[in-house]
Enzyme design. Structure first.
Site, mmCIF file in Angstrom:
data_model
loop_
_atom_site.group_PDB
_atom_site.id
_atom_site.type_symbol
_atom_site.label_atom_id
_atom_site.label_comp_id
_atom_site.label_asym_id
_atom_site.label_seq_id
_atom_site.Cartn_x
_atom_site.Cartn_y
_atom_site.Cartn_z
ATOM 1 N N LYS A 10 0.817 -1.214 0.000
ATOM 2 C CA LYS A 10 0.000 0.000 0.000
ATOM 3 C C LYS A 10 0.856 1.272 0.000
ATOM 4 O O LYS A 10 0.452 2.268 -0.586
ATOM 5 C CB LYS A 10 -1.056 0.047 1.105
ATOM 6 C CG LYS A 10 -0.627 -0.311 2.477
ATOM 7 C CD LYS A 10 -1.825 -0.211 3.395
ATOM 8 C CE LYS A 10 -1.393 0.054 4.816
ATOM 9 N NZ LYS A 10 -0.542 -0.980 5.417
ATOM 10 N N ARG A 50 -7.662 3.260 11.161
ATOM 11 C CA ARG A 50 -7.254 1.937 11.628
ATOM 12 C C ARG A 50 -8.309 1.319 12.515
ATOM 13 O O ARG A 50 -8.199 0.153 12.889
ATOM 14 C CB ARG A 50 -5.947 2.026 12.399
ATOM 15 C CG ARG A 50 -4.765 2.143 11.494
ATOM 16 C CD ARG A 50 -3.489 1.764 12.201
ATOM 17 N NE ARG A 50 -2.382 2.039 11.320
ATOM 18 C CZ ARG A 50 -1.134 2.151 11.714
ATOM 19 N NH1 ARG A 50 -0.826 2.006 12.972
ATOM 20 N NH2 ARG A 50 -0.178 2.409 10.855
ATOM 21 N N ARG A 79 12.877 -8.144 2.493
ATOM 22 C CA ARG A 79 12.994 -6.683 2.452
ATOM 23 C C ARG A 79 14.258 -6.206 3.173
ATOM 24 O O ARG A 79 14.582 -6.700 4.255
ATOM 25 C CB ARG A 79 11.749 -6.094 3.130
ATOM 26 C CG ARG A 79 11.651 -4.611 3.055
ATOM 27 C CD ARG A 79 10.253 -4.151 3.232
ATOM 28 N NE ARG A 79 9.779 -4.294 4.615
ATOM 29 C CZ ARG A 79 8.633 -3.784 5.044
ATOM 30 N NH1 ARG A 79 7.841 -3.152 4.206
ATOM 31 N NH2 ARG A 79 8.259 -3.948 6.298
ATOM 32 N N ARG A 128 14.463 -5.161 9.012
ATOM 33 C CA ARG A 128 13.683 -4.759 10.190
ATOM 34 C C ARG A 128 13.466 -5.959 11.093
ATOM 35 O O ARG A 128 13.195 -7.059 10.606
ATOM 36 C CB ARG A 128 12.299 -4.242 9.740
ATOM 37 C CG ARG A 128 12.272 -2.766 9.460
ATOM 38 C CD ARG A 128 10.981 -2.328 8.836
ATOM 39 N NE ARG A 128 9.783 -2.731 9.587
ATOM 40 C CZ ARG A 128 8.564 -2.240 9.345
ATOM 41 N NH1 ARG A 128 8.385 -1.351 8.384
ATOM 42 N NH2 ARG A 128 7.526 -2.637 10.044
ATOM 43 N N ARG A 179 1.916 -10.451 12.714
ATOM 44 C CA ARG A 179 1.457 -9.146 12.204
ATOM 45 C C ARG A 179 0.294 -9.331 11.223
ATOM 46 O O ARG A 179 -0.628 -8.515 11.181
ATOM 47 C CB ARG A 179 2.616 -8.414 11.507
ATOM 48 C CG ARG A 179 3.611 -7.819 12.494
ATOM 49 C CD ARG A 179 4.916 -7.447 11.821
ATOM 50 N NE ARG A 179 4.787 -6.406 10.824
ATOM 51 C CZ ARG A 179 5.635 -6.240 9.802
ATOM 52 N NH1 ARG A 179 6.655 -7.046 9.646
ATOM 53 N NH2 ARG A 179 5.462 -5.266 8.957
HETATM 54 P P1 AMP Z 1 3.185 3.335 11.188
HETATM 55 O O1 AMP Z 1 4.095 4.414 10.693
HETATM 56 O O2 AMP Z 1 1.949 3.196 10.357
HETATM 57 O O3 AMP Z 1 3.919 2.017 11.411
HETATM 58 O O4 AMP Z 1 2.681 3.805 12.628
HETATM 59 C C1 AMP Z 1 3.575 3.988 13.705
HETATM 60 C C2 AMP Z 1 2.805 4.228 14.984
HETATM 61 O O5 AMP Z 1 2.063 5.452 14.869
HETATM 62 C C3 AMP Z 1 1.770 3.180 15.338
HETATM 63 O O6 AMP Z 1 2.324 2.122 16.066
HETATM 64 C C4 AMP Z 1 0.802 3.980 16.186
HETATM 65 O O7 AMP Z 1 1.338 4.180 17.483
HETATM 66 C C5 AMP Z 1 0.806 5.326 15.505
HETATM 67 N N1 AMP Z 1 -0.243 5.465 14.464
HETATM 68 C C6 AMP Z 1 -0.052 5.771 13.131
HETATM 69 N N2 AMP Z 1 -1.231 5.877 12.491
HETATM 70 C C7 AMP Z 1 -2.195 5.619 13.407
HETATM 71 C C8 AMP Z 1 -3.614 5.556 13.361
HETATM 72 N N3 AMP Z 1 -4.313 5.771 12.224
HETATM 73 N N4 AMP Z 1 -4.273 5.264 14.511
HETATM 74 C C9 AMP Z 1 -3.616 5.061 15.671
HETATM 75 N N5 AMP Z 1 -2.289 5.082 15.789
HETATM 76 C C10 AMP Z 1 -1.559 5.368 14.670
#
Ligand code: AMP
Length: 218
Positions: free
Chosen positions: A14, A89, A128, A161, A172
């Site tokens: 995505k 989310r 990756r 990672r 996951r």
């Molecule tokens: P990501 O960059 O998508 O892996 O997000 C990193 C962290 O940001 C997540 O573990 C959450 O703590 C927070 N986060 C990012 N987007 C959201 C969202 N839409 N709702 C809640 N937490 C978010």
């Protein structure tokens, strides 16, 4: 104002699709993860509220998330077409987004649900590699660097990672399924859900998405 939402688990592509949309259409990508990290770095009130959740890998509360999204929608940059790939989310965030759009004469055009079987997703993720210095993504088979372990762009060291190991990936994928089941049925009932076959090459997945967008003239 209108938006496209990309739903898809780890490895579904995505991020790549959002990037391609930004290059090929008027849709710009709004990432809640990026905005939260920037807010934390700048020490804004939202950043201070969100920090502990990011550190612990927990979801940030819905009211905080919708605040940063609304601030972004209201920035008045002249853009009115947005792609979201890490938001909403939760069902709560989806409902709050609907309310925000109602107040701004906005709509959700499509929710693309990127699907691929685990036997495709797992090797994509275990292979990756990411550059420690500039963040460029590679794949040991699909997008290998010219010199193993070294970034083509900047010569930085490539690493894997820690959550890209197979047992973590399986977990996951399960977490993703659990978290998105409600969202998928919410958008399905609204008639905006479009399943996309994401087990193919990125440009083929993108072709499917563009075809849907072109059909409704978006
Ligand atoms: P990501 O960059 O998508 O892996 O997000 C990193 C962290 O940001 C997540 O573990 C959450 O703590 C927070 N986060 C990012 N987007 C959201 C969202 N839409 N709702 C809640 N937490 C978010």
């Amino acid at each position: 104002m209108h938006a496209i939402i990309l739903l898809g688990g780890p490895g579904s592509g995505k991020g790549t699709a959002a990037d391609m949309l930004r290059k090929e259409t008027e849709y710009i990508h709004v990432s809640t993860g990026d905005m939260l990290r920037a807010a934390i770095k700048e020490g804004t009130p939202v950043g201070r509220e969100a920090e502990k959740f990011l550190t612990e890998g927990e979801l940030v509360p819905d009211d905080v998330i919708i605040r940063i999204v609304e601030d972004r929608l209201d920035e008045g940059t002249g853009h009115d077409a947005f792609t979201f790939a890490d938001f909403p989310r939760t069902l709560g965030q989806a409902e709050l987004l609907d309310r925000s759009f109602e107040g701004r004469n906005g709509s959700i055009r499509h929710v693309f649900c990127l699907k691929a079987p685990p036997e495709i997703l797992i090797p994509r993720l275990t292979g990756r590699r990411i550059c420690r210095s500039c963040g460029t993504n590679y794949h040991v088979v699909n997008i290998p660097p010219q010199v193993e372990g070294v970034c083509d762009n900047c010569g930085g060291e490539l690493y894997q990672r820690s959550d890209d190991e197979e047992s973590t990936i399986r977990h996951r994928l399960e977490v993703y399924e659990d978290q998105t089941r409600d969202l998928i049925s919410y958008y399905d009932k609204r008639g905006v859900l479009a399943p996309v076959e994401a087990g193919k090459a990125p440009q083929d997945t993108m072709g499917e998405i563009l075809e849907v967008l072109q059909k409704d003239g978006a």
